[in-house]
Design an enzyme around this catalytic site. Structure first.
Site, PDB file in Angstrom:
ATOM      1  N   ARG A  24      93.107  79.137  57.804  1.00  0.00           N
ATOM      2  CA  ARG A  24      92.070  77.940  57.402  1.00  0.00           C
ATOM      3  C   ARG A  24      91.663  78.222  56.075  1.00  0.00           C
ATOM      4  O   ARG A  24      90.787  77.694  55.686  1.00  0.00           O
ATOM      5  CB  ARG A  24      90.921  77.913  58.514  1.00  0.00           C
ATOM      6  CG  ARG A  24      91.056  76.463  59.330  1.00  0.00           C
ATOM      7  CD  ARG A  24      90.087  76.484  60.421  1.00  0.00           C
ATOM      8  NE  ARG A  24      89.551  75.173  60.903  1.00  0.00           N
ATOM      9  CZ  ARG A  24      90.543  74.568  62.168  1.00  0.00           C
ATOM     10  NH1 ARG A  24      91.093  75.620  62.648  1.00  0.00           N
ATOM     11  NH2 ARG A  24      89.717  73.629  62.847  1.00  0.00           N
ATOM     12  N   LYS A  50      97.197  67.657  64.630  1.00  0.00           N
ATOM     13  CA  LYS A  50      98.041  68.955  64.647  1.00  0.00           C
ATOM     14  C   LYS A  50      98.256  69.350  66.027  1.00  0.00           C
ATOM     15  O   LYS A  50      99.276  69.729  66.531  1.00  0.00           O
ATOM     16  CB  LYS A  50      97.356  70.195  63.881  1.00  0.00           C
ATOM     17  CG  LYS A  50      96.827  69.691  62.488  1.00  0.00           C
ATOM     18  CD  LYS A  50      96.395  71.099  61.882  1.00  0.00           C
ATOM     19  CE  LYS A  50      95.154  71.345  62.128  1.00  0.00           C
ATOM     20  NZ  LYS A  50      93.872  70.326  62.109  1.00  0.00           N
ATOM     21  N   ARG A  60      82.740  69.517  60.168  1.00  0.00           N
ATOM     22  CA  ARG A  60      83.906  69.799  59.956  1.00  0.00           C
ATOM     23  C   ARG A  60      84.688  69.658  58.889  1.00  0.00           C
ATOM     24  O   ARG A  60      85.794  70.246  58.378  1.00  0.00           O
ATOM     25  CB  ARG A  60      84.533  69.832  61.397  1.00  0.00           C
ATOM     26  CG  ARG A  60      84.026  70.600  62.370  1.00  0.00           C
ATOM     27  CD  ARG A  60      84.467  70.241  63.818  1.00  0.00           C
ATOM     28  NE  ARG A  60      85.737  70.056  64.006  1.00  0.00           N
ATOM     29  CZ  ARG A  60      86.261  69.394  64.943  1.00  0.00           C
ATOM     30  NH1 ARG A  60      85.644  68.487  65.754  1.00  0.00           N
ATOM     31  NH2 ARG A  60      87.624  69.433  65.133  1.00  0.00           N
ATOM     32  N   ARG A  86      85.033  67.180  73.430  1.00  0.00           N
ATOM     33  CA  ARG A  86      84.543  68.508  72.834  1.00  0.00           C
ATOM     34  C   ARG A  86      83.104  68.468  72.206  1.00  0.00           C
ATOM     35  O   ARG A  86      82.784  67.265  71.326  1.00  0.00           O
ATOM     36  CB  ARG A  86      85.627  68.934  71.717  1.00  0.00           C
ATOM     37  CG  ARG A  86      86.772  69.834  72.253  1.00  0.00           C
ATOM     38  CD  ARG A  86      87.668  69.952  71.436  1.00  0.00           C
ATOM     39  NE  ARG A  86      87.223  70.746  70.121  1.00  0.00           N
ATOM     40  CZ  ARG A  86      88.123  70.863  69.170  1.00  0.00           C
ATOM     41  NH1 ARG A  86      89.588  70.829  69.222  1.00  0.00           N
ATOM     42  NH2 ARG A  86      87.796  71.312  68.112  1.00  0.00           N
ATOM     43  N   ARG A  98      88.294  61.381  71.021  1.00  0.00           N
ATOM     44  CA  ARG A  98      89.479  62.429  71.551  1.00  0.00           C
ATOM     45  C   ARG A  98      88.932  62.934  72.818  1.00  0.00           C
ATOM     46  O   ARG A  98      87.671  63.179  73.178  1.00  0.00           O
ATOM     47  CB  ARG A  98      89.334  63.528  70.455  1.00  0.00           C
ATOM     48  CG  ARG A  98      90.184  64.448  71.226  1.00  0.00           C
ATOM     49  CD  ARG A  98      90.720  65.511  70.005  1.00  0.00           C
ATOM     50  NE  ARG A  98      89.808  66.563  69.683  1.00  0.00           N
ATOM     51  CZ  ARG A  98      90.248  67.078  68.623  1.00  0.00           C
ATOM     52  NH1 ARG A  98      91.423  67.289  68.059  1.00  0.00           N
ATOM     53  NH2 ARG A  98      89.374  68.078  68.066  1.00  0.00           N
TER      54      ARG A  98
END
Ligand code: AMP
Length: 218
Positions: free
Chosen positions: A90, A15, A173, A162, A129
């Site tokens: 969300r 996203k 998550r 992160r 990431r």
């Protein structure tokens, strides 16, 4: 005419990466609730401290503070023509709140591209990431590496991993996504707003599918 686009999909679907590309092409403001929380954290605000206690566990920040933060962002003058929402809503309560606030801004959600990616791929994507310290630009060590390891191609700032991209947090998550966010797929489908996008394709193909869906929606 305003244009509000909501990018839906699990963490790691792409996203953020796609939002950065599309926002530029359509001159839409990219509003990422995760980036707003991280910005608050960096500035050490009360909201940032509160958010961190949830973020580090991979839980959702409570609806009331999240909705207030996004409302405040969407009320800024640069969002007058609309926004590309990434990571919000969300929960069903956030989706209802969004519909109400956009009505006040004389707008509505125009399109909800749903980027689907199977769960097994998400963990690999998130654990590789790297995010840019200055502006949140997103890379992947294997699938989308920067020209120079550890440095953002676009602004030269440092890349970091992160905290919540660690495997244990990632798993939570994804669970939280399935329990609290996935119901929004049916919610927006019923409203005729959903556009299915295959998020397993190469980044450029996903971008072109998204642009096509946006053009089609008008
Ligand atoms: P993201 O950058 O979208 O992956 O978001 C990172 C974290 O910020 C999430 O795991 C949540 O803890 C928090 N967060 C971001 N957006 C929301 C939201 N709409 N509602 C609740 N918590 C959120």
């Amino acid at each position: 005419m305003t244009k509000y686009i909501v990018l839906l999909g699990p963490p790691g679907a792409g996203k953020g990466t796609q939002a950065q590309m599309i926002a530029e092409k359509y001159d839409l403001v990219h509003v990422s609730s995760g980036d707003l929380f991280r910005e608050n954290l960096k500035q050490e605000t009360e909201l940032g401290k509160l958010a961190q206690s949830y973020m580090k566990r991979g839980e959702l920040v409570p609806d009331d503070v999240t909705i207030a933060m996004v409302r405040d962002r969407l009320s800024q003058p640069d969002c007058i023509n609309g926004a590309l929402l990434d990571g919000f809503p969300r929960t069903p309560a956030q989706a209802e709140a969004l519909a109400k606030m956009l009505e006040e801004f004389d707008g509505a959600v125009n399109l909800v591209p749903y980027i689907f990616v199977p769960e097994e791929i998400l963990v690999e994507r998130l654990s590789g990431r790297w995010t840019c310290r200055a502006n949140g630009h997103i890379y992947h060590e294997k699938f989308n590496p920067p020209a120079v390891a550890g440095i953002c191609d676009l602004d030269g700032s440092e890349l970091y991993q992160r905290d919540d991209d660690k495997p244990e947090t990632v798993k939570n998550r994804i669970k939280v996504y399935q329990e609290q966010t996935a119901p929004l797929i049916a919610y927006y489908q019923e409203k005729g707003l959903l556009a299915n996008i295959d998020g397993t394709q190469p980044i450029e193909t996903v971008t072109s599918d998204l642009l096509h869906a946006i053009d089609k929606a008008g």
